[in-house]
Design a protein around this motif. Sequence first.
Motif, PDB file in Angstrom:
ATOM      1  N   PHE A   1       0.784  -1.235   0.000  1.00 47.62           N
ATOM      2  CA  PHE A   1       0.000   0.000   0.000  1.00 47.62           C
ATOM      3  C   PHE A   1       0.818   1.289   0.000  1.00 47.62           C
ATOM      4  O   PHE A   1       0.247   2.368   0.064  1.00 47.62           O
ATOM      5  CB  PHE A   1      -0.928   0.015   1.222  1.00 47.62           C
TER       6      PHE A   1
ATOM      7  N   ILE B   1      -1.875   4.434  -0.157  1.00 47.91           N
ATOM      8  CA  ILE B   1      -2.515   4.860   1.079  1.00 47.91           C
ATOM      9  C   ILE B   1      -1.524   5.672   1.900  1.00 47.91           C
ATOM     10  O   ILE B   1      -0.389   5.259   2.093  1.00 47.91           O
ATOM     11  CB  ILE B   1      -2.988   3.638   1.915  1.00 47.91           C
TER      12      ILE B   1
ATOM     13  N   VAL C   1      -7.651   0.701   5.332  1.00 54.90           N
ATOM     14  CA  VAL C   1      -8.518   0.300   4.226  1.00 54.90           C
ATOM     15  C   VAL C   1      -9.661  -0.543   4.764  1.00 54.90           C
ATOM     16  O   VAL C   1      -9.560  -1.170   5.817  1.00 54.90           O
ATOM     17  CB  VAL C   1      -7.763  -0.506   3.132  1.00 54.90           C
TER      18      VAL C   1
ATOM     19  N   VAL D   1     -11.666  -1.387  -2.496  1.00 53.52           N
ATOM     20  CA  VAL D   1     -10.768  -0.985  -1.426  1.00 53.52           C
ATOM     21  C   VAL D   1     -10.936   0.510  -1.222  1.00 53.52           C
ATOM     22  O   VAL D   1     -10.767   1.289  -2.146  1.00 53.52           O
ATOM     23  CB  VAL D   1      -9.299  -1.307  -1.756  1.00 53.52           C
TER      24      VAL D   1
ATOM     25  N   ALA E   1      -9.923   3.880   1.116  1.00 55.60           N
ATOM     26  CA  ALA E   1      -8.996   4.448   2.109  1.00 55.60           C
ATOM     27  C   ALA E   1      -9.758   5.182   3.178  1.00 55.60           C
ATOM     28  O   ALA E   1     -10.795   5.724   2.969  1.00 55.60           O
ATOM     29  CB  ALA E   1      -8.025   5.392   1.429  1.00 55.60           C
TER      30      ALA E   1
END
Length: 96
Positions: free
Chosen positions: A52, A56, A62, A94, A96
Amino acid sequence: MDGTPQEITTLVGREVYSNNGAFVGEVEDVRLDLGGQTVTGLALGELSRELFADRIESGKGVMIPYSWVRAVGDVILISDVVERLEDEDEDEDVVA
């Protein structure tokens, strides 16, 4: 999963791995469907930097759909779909 009912809180704190053995993150919370009394998602924190890092921000998490879960034991195994994120621009499942 053996079908034996368990407390939802037992999911919190468990490490999550893909079925290929890659560490994904740690469960921080669960998303519930109160009407159906089912878990619909897992909120992960302490994310894998390898999976990630470019997607992210540090300190963020997530939410993954519970349908990705393949097994729950000492750790939680999910589909390898998370590993495939590296090859895709965006994955709407997915968040954030």
